[in-house]
Write a protein that holds these residues in place. Structure first.
Motif, PDB file in Angstrom:
ATOM      1  N   LEU A  67      67.858 -26.345 -17.250  1.00  0.00           N
ATOM      2  CA  LEU A  67      67.252 -25.030 -17.531  1.00  0.00           C
ATOM      3  C   LEU A  67      66.793 -24.640 -15.984  1.00  0.00           C
ATOM      4  O   LEU A  67      65.964 -25.325 -15.357  1.00  0.00           O
ATOM      5  CB  LEU A  67      66.297 -24.703 -18.303  1.00  0.00           C
ATOM      6  N   ILE A  68      67.185 -23.441 -15.605  1.00  0.00           N
ATOM      7  CA  ILE A  68      66.508 -22.911 -14.353  1.00  0.00           C
ATOM      8  C   ILE A  68      65.981 -21.807 -14.588  1.00  0.00           C
ATOM      9  O   ILE A  68      66.574 -20.893 -15.008  1.00  0.00           O
ATOM     10  CB  ILE A  68      67.348 -22.728 -13.140  1.00  0.00           C
ATOM     11  N   TYR A  69      64.521 -21.583 -14.299  1.00  0.00           N
ATOM     12  CA  TYR A  69      63.967 -20.133 -14.526  1.00  0.00           C
ATOM     13  C   TYR A  69      63.508 -19.562 -13.217  1.00  0.00           C
ATOM     14  O   TYR A  69      63.019 -20.461 -12.412  1.00  0.00           O
ATOM     15  CB  TYR A  69      62.730 -20.495 -15.355  1.00  0.00           C
ATOM     16  N   LEU A  70      63.640 -18.175 -13.185  1.00  0.00           N
ATOM     17  CA  LEU A  70      62.890 -17.617 -11.914  1.00  0.00           C
ATOM     18  C   LEU A  70      62.050 -16.609 -12.631  1.00  0.00           C
ATOM     19  O   LEU A  70      62.565 -15.487 -13.255  1.00  0.00           O
ATOM     20  CB  LEU A  70      63.923 -17.041 -11.163  1.00  0.00           C
ATOM     21  N   GLU A  71      60.504 -16.764 -12.277  1.00  0.00           N
ATOM     22  CA  GLU A  71      59.588 -16.002 -12.967  1.00  0.00           C
ATOM     23  C   GLU A  71      58.856 -15.108 -12.100  1.00  0.00           C
ATOM     24  O   GLU A  71      58.112 -15.728 -11.532  1.00  0.00           O
ATOM     25  CB  GLU A  71      58.901 -16.877 -13.901  1.00  0.00           C
ATOM     26  N   PRO A  72      59.104 -13.977 -11.825  1.00  0.00           N
ATOM     27  CA  PRO A  72      58.130 -12.958 -10.928  1.00  0.00           C
ATOM     28  C   PRO A  72      56.829 -12.785 -11.646  1.00  0.00           C
ATOM     29  O   PRO A  72      56.985 -12.518 -12.836  1.00  0.00           O
ATOM     30  CB  PRO A  72      59.092 -12.154 -10.743  1.00  0.00           C
ATOM     31  N   GLY A  73      55.865 -12.495 -10.735  1.00  0.00           N
ATOM     32  CA  GLY A  73      54.509 -12.322 -11.250  1.00  0.00           C
ATOM     33  C   GLY A  73      54.024 -11.142 -10.127  1.00  0.00           C
ATOM     34  O   GLY A  73      54.089 -11.371  -9.012  1.00  0.00           O
ATOM     35  N   PHE A  74      53.180 -10.395 -10.795  1.00  0.00           N
ATOM     36  CA  PHE A  74      52.396  -9.443  -9.976  1.00  0.00           C
ATOM     37  C   PHE A  74      50.994  -9.385 -10.459  1.00  0.00           C
ATOM     38  O   PHE A  74      50.569  -9.509 -11.831  1.00  0.00           O
ATOM     39  CB  PHE A  74      53.087  -8.026  -9.751  1.00  0.00           C
ATOM     40  N   LEU A  75      49.902  -8.826  -9.421  1.00  0.00           N
ATOM     41  CA  LEU A  75      48.429  -8.722  -9.812  1.00  0.00           C
ATOM     42  C   LEU A  75      48.037  -7.827  -8.959  1.00  0.00           C
ATOM     43  O   LEU A  75      48.364  -7.621  -7.847  1.00  0.00           O
ATOM     44  CB  LEU A  75      47.969 -10.246  -9.414  1.00  0.00           C
ATOM     45  N   TYR A  76      47.059  -6.854  -9.697  1.00  0.00           N
ATOM     46  CA  TYR A  76      46.475  -5.962  -9.053  1.00  0.00           C
ATOM     47  C   TYR A  76      45.157  -6.527  -9.024  1.00  0.00           C
ATOM     48  O   TYR A  76      44.626  -6.197 -10.190  1.00  0.00           O
ATOM     49  CB  TYR A  76      46.939  -4.525  -9.296  1.00  0.00           C
ATOM     50  N   ALA A  77      44.254  -6.780  -8.060  1.00  0.00           N
ATOM     51  CA  ALA A  77      42.861  -7.402  -8.452  1.00  0.00           C
ATOM     52  C   ALA A  77      42.113  -6.595  -7.510  1.00  0.00           C
ATOM     53  O   ALA A  77      42.135  -6.570  -6.272  1.00  0.00           O
ATOM     54  CB  ALA A  77      42.933  -8.780  -7.924  1.00  0.00           C
ATOM     55  N   TRP A  78      40.884  -5.831  -8.189  1.00  0.00           N
ATOM     56  CA  TRP A  78      39.747  -5.436  -7.300  1.00  0.00           C
ATOM     57  C   TRP A  78      38.560  -6.450  -7.151  1.00  0.00           C
ATOM     58  O   TRP A  78      37.621  -6.358  -7.840  1.00  0.00           O
ATOM     59  CB  TRP A  78      39.361  -4.134  -8.075  1.00  0.00           C
ATOM     60  N   GLU A  79      39.006  -7.388  -5.936  1.00  0.00           N
ATOM     61  CA  GLU A  79      37.890  -8.267  -5.782  1.00  0.00           C
ATOM     62  C   GLU A  79      36.661  -8.010  -5.207  1.00  0.00           C
ATOM     63  O   GLU A  79      35.690  -8.611  -5.328  1.00  0.00           O
ATOM     64  CB  GLU A  79      38.778  -9.418  -4.825  1.00  0.00           C
ATOM     65  N   ASP A  80      36.784  -6.768  -4.707  1.00  0.00           N
ATOM     66  CA  ASP A  80      35.448  -6.416  -4.171  1.00  0.00           C
ATOM     67  C   ASP A  80      34.446  -5.871  -5.116  1.00  0.00           C
ATOM     68  O   ASP A  80      33.194  -5.559  -5.118  1.00  0.00           O
ATOM     69  CB  ASP A  80      35.839  -5.326  -3.062  1.00  0.00           C
ATOM     70  N   LEU A  81      35.026  -5.280  -6.297  1.00  0.00           N
ATOM     71  CA  LEU A  81      34.114  -4.561  -7.336  1.00  0.00           C
ATOM     72  C   LEU A  81      33.384  -5.731  -8.025  1.00  0.00           C
ATOM     73  O   LEU A  81      33.754  -6.951  -8.322  1.00  0.00           O
ATOM     74  CB  LEU A  81      34.739  -3.958  -8.266  1.00  0.00           C
ATOM     75  N   PRO A  82      32.008  -5.309  -8.510  1.00  0.00           N
ATOM     76  CA  PRO A  82      31.372  -6.223  -9.240  1.00  0.00           C
ATOM     77  C   PRO A  82      31.933  -7.256 -10.277  1.00  0.00           C
ATOM     78  O   PRO A  82      31.651  -8.029 -10.621  1.00  0.00           O
ATOM     79  CB  PRO A  82      29.960  -5.611  -9.535  1.00  0.00           C
ATOM     80  N   TRP A  83      32.599  -6.307 -11.216  1.00  0.00           N
ATOM     81  CA  TRP A  83      33.291  -6.995 -12.194  1.00  0.00           C
ATOM     82  C   TRP A  83      34.540  -7.557 -12.045  1.00  0.00           C
ATOM     83  O   TRP A  83      35.309  -8.068 -13.039  1.00  0.00           O
ATOM     84  CB  TRP A  83      33.284  -6.277 -13.433  1.00  0.00           C
ATOM     85  N   GLN A  84      35.000  -7.361 -10.767  1.00  0.00           N
ATOM     86  CA  GLN A  84      36.349  -7.983 -10.418  1.00  0.00           C
ATOM     87  C   GLN A  84      37.853  -7.767 -11.453  1.00  0.00           C
ATOM     88  O   GLN A  84      38.138  -8.790 -12.092  1.00  0.00           O
ATOM     89  CB  GLN A  84      36.305  -9.526  -9.956  1.00  0.00           C
ATOM     90  N   PRO A  85      37.821  -6.424 -11.915  1.00  0.00           N
ATOM     91  CA  PRO A  85      38.841  -6.426 -12.784  1.00  0.00           C
ATOM     92  C   PRO A  85      40.206  -6.504 -12.107  1.00  0.00           C
ATOM     93  O   PRO A  85      40.426  -6.235 -10.868  1.00  0.00           O
ATOM     94  CB  PRO A  85      38.900  -4.865 -13.094  1.00  0.00           C
ATOM     95  N   GLN A  86      41.192  -7.028 -12.901  1.00  0.00           N
ATOM     96  CA  GLN A  86      42.385  -7.227 -12.479  1.00  0.00           C
ATOM     97  C   GLN A  86      43.559  -7.006 -13.575  1.00  0.00           C
ATOM     98  O   GLN A  86      43.258  -7.158 -14.584  1.00  0.00           O
ATOM     99  CB  GLN A  86      42.818  -8.749 -11.936  1.00  0.00           C
ATOM    100  N   ILE A  87      44.691  -6.364 -12.958  1.00  0.00           N
ATOM    101  CA  ILE A  87      45.810  -6.266 -13.986  1.00  0.00           C
ATOM    102  C   ILE A  87      47.022  -7.233 -13.552  1.00  0.00           C
ATOM    103  O   ILE A  87      47.400  -7.141 -12.273  1.00  0.00           O
ATOM    104  CB  ILE A  87      46.252  -4.676 -13.932  1.00  0.00           C
TER     105      ILE A  87
END
Lengths: 186, 337
Positions: free
Chosen positions: B204-224
């Motif tokens: 089996l060969i898999y190619l799995e793309p991932g994306f991240l939007y991270a507000w690292e500067d905000l106090p609660w560091q939300p990310q999607i």
């Protein structure tokens, strides 16, 4: 299964000696005031870390003991027993972080409380940092050589082994140590 | 008697397929993460073992790390018997003993080493054994069984793209040797044993793309996060290892607490086996203080709780997992350098 446990144990042993150091991670210039700020910041950080270790160590020691008596099968009991013991050790380590310093602290207080001028302190700091970096570099290359040697021995053993189970074990140990050697080399 | 055999044969013919391995078992994530956090590990990244589930997280890493992990279910005897069955080393008595476990079991054991640097990482898993069995119809027991031995290699690359946005790609190769079938227990005990338990091989060969939007500067560091998992090709089509791309969307944040690190997350997982919206959601929590890290994950169909104890370079942990009739306890031993 036994072969895997053996592999894990050997890997733990081959890494055991590296986890005991508290290395100086100051990479700035040899300016005494900057270094002073860094050391004081580190001390605050270590106090915080010490407190977290003591609290979590207590939770682990109590939770591990309760878990050990509550669980019935051998693997869970083993992990809970380890948890309980490690928890107690972590309380000691936390206390060390919280109440005692390290070699850098000793050097810092010796020089900071002295009557040396800022220029002399900077010079002394430059020599100290240079020596520290040299030793850190030596330690790094000793690790590279150690893991490369373990990797070579295991890969050779794998090439000579007839049993497929043992061959997989040697290849895993060889591969893991080769990755470690490469990771330390840059 | 004749009618009973006839009905049994009809039943077998109508259901002659092997069990598809659950998505969580086919997942390429580091085992402790996928077993304790489930699909929420694609968004929560405060628990660090092996490579991150979402390859885009690799771009956020600042330091290099080497992890070696041993992960195993506590059903050691069952796994040993399963391995013997897979390799054709079981005699009649051993087969009988294996099937005397009249319960649904999901067991696995794995050994993995990984190295992660900023923006890239590699991992090898030279040995993983998975055994999944399900019993039905106690009066005429039918067994759904998959036993698989896997060797995997995976690599991740990731990069910062723009304004808190990261993207990454995971490439994963897995070689599998497995047996999988749906059969009557009486067949397993009879002469057809060799046919039932003949092993197949699969690549089996898999190619799995991932994306991240991270507000690292905000106090609660939300990310999607967004990941397309299990997207790949196989050397041939099987029921046990289907190529079923899974879309994963998630969000997490780290509320500020006086001591330690708390991370809360929610995950939405959309796969071909997702039947309703309720199945797709999962909530998870991770809290780290000193040497301890506790994790909790809940979805409509399963829940799990676990802890990791990291002392100096060593890590131990336990994970409890529960899904309908299946439940399991998994242990974790690791080294981090």
């Amino acid at each position: 299964m036994r072969v895997i446990l053996f592999a894990a144990f050997v890997l733990f042993l081959s890494c055991a000696s590296w986890g005991l150091e508290r290395e100086l991670s100051y990479d700035g210039e040899a300016h005494w005031n900057e270094f002073r700020e860094y050391v004081l910041q580190q001390q605050k950080e270590e106090e915080r870390k010490g407190l977290a270790y003591m609290i979590s160590g207590t939770v682990a020691a109590i939770g591990g003991t309760i878990g050990y008596h509550q669980s019935e099968e051998i693997f869970s009991r083993t992990i809970f027993a380890i948890t309980s013991n490690v928890g107690l050790a972590a309380i000691g380590l936390g206390a060390t972080y919280y109440w005692t310093g390290n070699e850098t602290d000793s050097f810092f207080y010796a020089v900071d409380g002295s009557s040396l001028t800022l220029h002399q302190k900077n010079e002394l700091l430059a020599r100290y940092l240079s020596r520290e970096r040299e030793e850190r570099e030596n330690r790094r290359w000793i690790r590279v050589a150690t893991h490369a040697l373990i990797a070579a021995v295991n890969l050779y053993s794998a090439s000579q082994e007839n049993s497929s189970e043992m061959r997989s074990l040697f290849y895993f140990l060889g591969g893991a140590n080769a990755i470690m050697a490469v990771s330390y080399s840059f | 008697m004749f009618i009973r055999i006839f009905l049994l044969s009809l039943f077998i013919c109508s259901l002659a397929w092997g069990e598809t391995l659950p998505t969580a078992v086919r997942d390429g994530s580091t085992r402790f993460l996928s077993r304790s956090l489930g699909s929420a590990c694609y968004t929560l990244d405060s628990v660090q073992r092996g490579l991150p589930c979402n390859p885009a997280v690799t771009a956020k890493e600042r330091a290099r790390r080497f992890d070696a992990d041993f992960f195993a279910g506590t059903q050691a005897e069952y796994l040993k018997e399963a391995e013997n069955l897979l390799h054709g080393n079981s005699d009649e008595a051993q087969v009988a003993r294996f099937f005397s476990h009249r319960e649904s079991i999901e067991a696995e054991v794995s050994l993995e080493a990984s190295f992660q640097a900023p923006k890239w990482g590699v991992s090898i898993e030279p040995y993983r054994l998975v055994a999944v069995s399900r019993f039905e119809n106690p009066s005429l027991p039918m067994v759904d069984l998959v036993i698989a031995e896997e060797q995997s290699v995976k690599g991740q690359i990731a990069s910062y793209i723009h304004d808190n946005f990261y993207a990454g790609l995971q490439a994963r190769y897995t070689h599998v040797r497995f047996i999988g079938d749906y059969f009557a227990l009486s067949e397993a005990m009879a002469g057809e044993r060799d046919d039932l338990f003949s092993a197949q091989e699969l690549d089996l060969i898999y190619l799995e793309p991932g994306f991240l939007y991270a507000w690292e500067d905000l106090p609660w560091q939300p990310q999607i996060s967004a990941v397309l998992a299990h997207w790949g090709v196989s050397s041939h089509k099987t029921e046990q290892y289907p190529i079923q791309p899974t879309g994963l969307l998630g969000a997490s944040l780290r509320p500020v607490v006086p001591l330690g690190l708390l991370e809360l997350g929610i995950q939405f997982e959309l796969a071909s086996e997702t039947r309703n919206v309720r199945d797709a959601f999962r909530a998870a929590l991770a809290y780290q203080l000193g040497i301890l890290q506790a994790v909790l994950s809940v979805s409509d169909s399963d829940h799990s709780a676990g802890f990791l104890l990291a002392y100096k370079s060593f890590t131990t942990g336990l994970s409890y997992w529960d899904q309908n009739q299946n439940r399991g306890v998994f242990i974790q031993l690791g080294v981090t350098l």
